[in-house]
Design a protein around this motif. Sequence first.
Motif, PDB file in Angstrom:
ATOM      1  N   SER A  14       0.827  -1.212   0.000  1.00 19.65           N
ATOM      2  CA  SER A  14       0.000   0.000   0.000  1.00 19.65           C
ATOM      3  C   SER A  14       0.860   1.260   0.000  1.00 19.65           C
ATOM      4  N   ARG A  15       1.997   1.214   0.648  1.00 19.37           N
ATOM      5  CA  ARG A  15       2.893   2.392   0.637  1.00 19.37           C
ATOM      6  C   ARG A  15       3.584   2.534  -0.730  1.00 19.37           C
ATOM      7  N   GLU A  18       1.180   4.288  -2.858  1.00 22.79           N
ATOM      8  CA  GLU A  18       1.128   5.727  -2.515  1.00 22.79           C
ATOM      9  C   GLU A  18       2.293   6.484  -3.146  1.00 22.79           C
ATOM     10  N   LEU A  19       3.484   5.878  -3.084  1.00 24.26           N
ATOM     11  CA  LEU A  19       4.678   6.612  -3.528  1.00 24.26           C
ATOM     12  C   LEU A  19       4.919   6.544  -5.032  1.00 24.26           C
ATOM     13  N   ARG A 157       7.276   1.946   8.253  1.00 24.53           N
ATOM     14  CA  ARG A 157       6.845   3.176   7.577  1.00 24.53           C
ATOM     15  C   ARG A 157       6.246   4.118   8.615  1.00 24.53           C
ATOM     16  N   GLN A 159       3.132   5.290   9.090  1.00 23.97           N
ATOM     17  CA  GLN A 159       1.836   4.957   9.663  1.00 23.97           C
ATOM     18  C   GLN A 159       1.129   3.899   8.827  1.00 23.97           C
ATOM     19  N   PHE A 160       0.575   2.901   9.478  1.00 27.50           N
ATOM     20  CA  PHE A 160      -0.277   1.930   8.781  1.00 27.50           C
ATOM     21  C   PHE A 160      -1.084   1.211   9.852  1.00 27.50           C
ATOM     22  N   ILE A 193      10.240   1.421   4.240  1.00 26.27           N
ATOM     23  CA  ILE A 193       9.434   1.020   3.076  1.00 26.27           C
ATOM     24  C   ILE A 193       9.511   2.060   1.949  1.00 26.27           C
ATOM     25  N   ASP A 194       9.668   3.327   2.303  1.00 24.60           N
ATOM     26  CA  ASP A 194       9.777   4.357   1.262  1.00 24.60           C
ATOM     27  C   ASP A 194      10.978   4.067   0.345  1.00 24.60           C
ATOM     28  N   GLN A 286       7.730  13.145   8.579  1.00 19.63           N
ATOM     29  CA  GLN A 286       6.453  12.917   7.879  1.00 19.63           C
ATOM     30  C   GLN A 286       5.264  13.034   8.842  1.00 19.63           C
TER      31      GLN A 286
END
Length: 294
Positions: A14-15, A18-19, A157, A159-160, A193-194, A286
């Motif tokens: 999911s991240r 997003e990125l 990451r 937030q999740f 994760i980014d 962030q």
Amino acid sequence: MNVIGTGLSGLVGSRVVELLSPAFSFEDLSLDTGVDITKVDIVVPRIESSTAAWVLHFAAKTDVDGAEHERELGAQSSSWIVNVKATEYIVAACKRSGKRLLYVSTDYVFDGTKDVYTEEDTPNPQGWYAVTKYEGEKRVAELEDKSLIIRIANPYRAQFATKPDFVAKIREKLAAGERILSPSDQVFVPTFIDDIAQAIRTLIEQNASGVYHVVGSAALSPFAAAKAVARTFGLDQSLVTPAPFTSYFAGRAPRPFRAALKNDKITKFGVRMATLDEGLKEIKRQLSLRAERE
Ligand SMILES: NC(=O)c1ccc[n+]([C@@H]2O[C@H](COP(=O)([O-])OP(=O)(O)OC[C@H]3O[C@@H](n4cnc5c(N)ncnc54)[C@H](OP(=O)(O)O)[C@@H]3O)[C@@H](O)[C@H]2O)c1
């Protein structure tokens, strides 16, 4: 670029969405979009009929201790069915339609007896989850130059809520004033994760193949990591208590004792993989940006 993704609702997937959106447009193969990847009649036609050149396969049964309880079921276990059998279907569909496949694997494929692991080292998975992930790797490798395997480790990451990562769990416990035990003799390489998202972008843009260790740039103990989390977020470091690896994980699935994977191969592509301290600093930034906006 249009890509197919499985497991896009998960912690990592999911991240990545997003990125990498909108540079990448994701076709989501998930239970929510009516695709159970263990159903050959559903997943195979969906992949074969797509015009996407790449399949990014994040979906897995990721409950390490849960998997251990079903080890004796072998190929009938749900971990095998999702991590191996479904991967086989995806590989077959990629083979027939000429697609490239990126498979997300784990540092747990190693037995943890060596000081450091490179992509040249031969896996020797111990726990059942790890066995199924390595079997998945072997299926994916059959695609030869169209196969790309990235091994990640302890992804975190900002937030999740759906599935808190290890950093979130530590923060929550320390913020509640709870003492936490943490192995001080084990070694791991937590991965922001980014950075995984940027690595995936780079590897896809280069049409890369083979195995890559997409992991953080610092190996440390979970105890040192928990201290770093406390330090970064102004929480009480004295609540973090060292514990030996063997007693901490007693009665649970086997895990590698020393999983210091080297990431030179991916960083040579120009991808920067943060150390835990760097990743935590970025998470803090962030979160404060988000708080300002709300
Ligand atoms: N998290 C870690 O610590 C870690 C460490 C190393 C490697 N990895 C690997 O990284 C990848 C991503 O992990 P993660 O932690 O992001 O996973 P996760 O949060 O547990 O999410 C798993 C994903 O798989 C999907 N899925 C499971 N069974 C499915 C099925 N039968 N059909 C369709 N979709 C299915 C889930 O969909 P629903 O949401 O619909 O159930 C979810 O999107 C996995 O391959 C994992 O092995 C993870």
